[in-house]
Design an enzyme around this catalytic site. Structure first.
Site, PDB file in Angstrom:
ATOM      1  N   LEU A  17      32.831  31.354  24.935  1.00  0.00           N
ATOM      2  CA  LEU A  17      34.188  31.204  24.404  1.00  0.00           C
ATOM      3  C   LEU A  17      34.721  32.530  23.891  1.00  0.00           C
ATOM      4  O   LEU A  17      33.956  33.436  23.546  1.00  0.00           O
ATOM      5  CB  LEU A  17      34.197  30.154  23.287  1.00  0.00           C
ATOM      6  CG  LEU A  17      33.217  30.367  22.125  1.00  0.00           C
ATOM      7  CD1 LEU A  17      33.827  31.232  21.031  1.00  0.00           C
ATOM      8  CD2 LEU A  17      32.768  29.037  21.565  1.00  0.00           C
ATOM      9  N   ALA A  18      36.051  32.624  23.870  1.00  0.00           N
ATOM     10  CA  ALA A  18      36.710  33.822  23.365  1.00  0.00           C
ATOM     11  C   ALA A  18      37.926  33.402  22.551  1.00  0.00           C
ATOM     12  O   ALA A  18      38.838  32.751  23.076  1.00  0.00           O
ATOM     13  CB  ALA A  18      37.143  34.732  24.515  1.00  0.00           C
ATOM     14  N   ARG A  57      30.197  32.298  35.346  1.00  0.00           N
ATOM     15  CA  ARG A  57      30.850  31.207  34.626  1.00  0.00           C
ATOM     16  C   ARG A  57      31.892  30.520  35.502  1.00  0.00           C
ATOM     17  O   ARG A  57      32.368  31.078  36.496  1.00  0.00           O
ATOM     18  CB  ARG A  57      31.525  31.712  33.350  1.00  0.00           C
ATOM     19  CG  ARG A  57      32.646  32.699  33.604  1.00  0.00           C
ATOM     20  CD  ARG A  57      33.553  32.869  32.421  1.00  0.00           C
ATOM     21  NE  ARG A  57      34.523  33.929  32.632  1.00  0.00           N
ATOM     22  CZ  ARG A  57      35.628  33.818  33.358  1.00  0.00           C
ATOM     23  NH1 ARG A  57      35.923  32.679  33.953  1.00  0.00           N
ATOM     24  NH2 ARG A  57      36.456  34.846  33.503  1.00  0.00           N
ATOM     25  N   CYS A 104      43.721  32.750  33.815  1.00  0.00           N
ATOM     26  CA  CYS A 104      43.491  31.399  34.333  1.00  0.00           C
ATOM     27  C   CYS A 104      44.695  30.890  35.128  1.00  0.00           C
ATOM     28  O   CYS A 104      44.951  29.683  35.201  1.00  0.00           O
ATOM     29  CB  CYS A 104      43.121  30.431  33.217  1.00  0.00           C
ATOM     30  SG  CYS A 104      41.554  30.858  32.436  1.00  0.00           S
ATOM     31  N   GLY A 121      34.675  29.459  29.186  1.00  0.00           N
ATOM     32  CA  GLY A 121      34.121  29.452  30.535  1.00  0.00           C
ATOM     33  C   GLY A 121      32.611  29.537  30.434  1.00  0.00           C
ATOM     34  O   GLY A 121      32.084  30.480  29.815  1.00  0.00           O
ATOM     35  N   HIS A 167      38.761  40.458  27.994  1.00  0.00           N
ATOM     36  CA  HIS A 167      38.150  40.608  26.674  1.00  0.00           C
ATOM     37  C   HIS A 167      38.479  41.992  26.152  1.00  0.00           C
ATOM     38  O   HIS A 167      38.557  42.963  26.925  1.00  0.00           O
ATOM     39  CB  HIS A 167      36.625  40.462  26.740  1.00  0.00           C
ATOM     40  CG  HIS A 167      36.160  39.133  27.216  1.00  0.00           C
ATOM     41  ND1 HIS A 167      36.584  37.941  26.664  1.00  0.00           N
ATOM     42  CD2 HIS A 167      35.286  38.791  28.193  1.00  0.00           C
ATOM     43  CE1 HIS A 167      35.996  36.932  27.278  1.00  0.00           C
ATOM     44  NE2 HIS A 167      35.208  37.421  28.213  1.00  0.00           N
TER      45      HIS A 167
END
Length: 223
Positions: free
Chosen positions: A159-160, A76, A176, A147, A83
């Site tokens: 997505l998260a 990505r 990030c 991402g 996560h």
């Protein structure tokens, strides 16, 4: 009428909690099947045990103190992210059709879906100029990360959304490139986390509405 005038059929794979590596391999399989038109557009929803992922744009200095947390270098875009339990992760395995082959538009649509989702729970989500994702008012704190990758016009990764993760776990990284305390969650902003099932259902509804997917096809499947 062309095929873009009708909502696209899709399916939902709701996996509960799964190890990152297992779901990463599943994504690869689904991308190949979608390219061969063996499956419809597919949305994978999952929670992962603790894991750190490094996108193509990762600056290694943003990995601070991961300890024994598993780390995956993946396809990505974007930098490092985390996560873990309490975070809702979505992987859309979608074919971008000819008029839709605009990756920036796709990213904005994912953001819009997330903004609508958190809005249903009373949070005014916003975009932050120059950064992909969803933030609280004024770009103060980050609620959701995005991402993606595209392979032969089929999307993967995704997505998260931070529903109720332990935000202290972000101290392992500079997400990030930001300071770890930039991250927030629905639980932190609201005082109490909404049930994960309600957030999951709302995210599916909003993705359906923004991306133009036929909702009757969405039935929870497990594998």
């Amino acid at each position: 009428m062309n095929d873009l005038d009708e909502p696209k059929p899709a399916q939902l794979l709701d996996l509960g909690t799964r190890e990152y590596g297992e779901v990463w391999e599943l994504q690869r399989e689904l991308v190949g099947k979608r390219q061969r038109d063996e499956i419809p557009d597919t949305l994978v929803l999952v929670e992962h045990p603790h894991v750190i992922t490094l996108g193509r744009g990762t600056h290694k200095e943003n990995v601070l103190a991961p300890g024994d947390t598993p780390i995956f270098e993946i396809e990505r875009g974007g930098d490092v992210t985390y996560h873990g339990p309490g975070q809702l992760v979505g992987y859309p395995i979608f074919l971008l059709r000819q008029p839709e082959r605009d990756l920036h538009l796709y990213l904005r649509n994912l953001e819009e879906s997330l903004i609508r989702t958190v809005g249903r729970f009373g949070i005014a989500g916003e975009r932050k100029a120059g950064w992909t994702g969803v933030w609280t008012a004024g770009g103060a704190r980050k609620l959701a990360s995005i991402g993606v990758a595209v392979r032969r016009f089929v999307t993967w990764h995704g997505l998260a959304l931070n529903v109720a993760p332990d935000l202290a776990e972000f101290q392992w990284i500079r997400p990030c490139g930001f300071a770890p305390d930039v991250m927030t969650s629905l639980q932190r902003e609201l005082g109490t986390a909404p049930p994960m099932d309600e957030v999951r259902q709302r995210l599916v509804v909003e993705l359906v509405g923004v991306l133009g997917i036929a909702p009757p096809i969405y039935e929870p499947l497990t594998s």
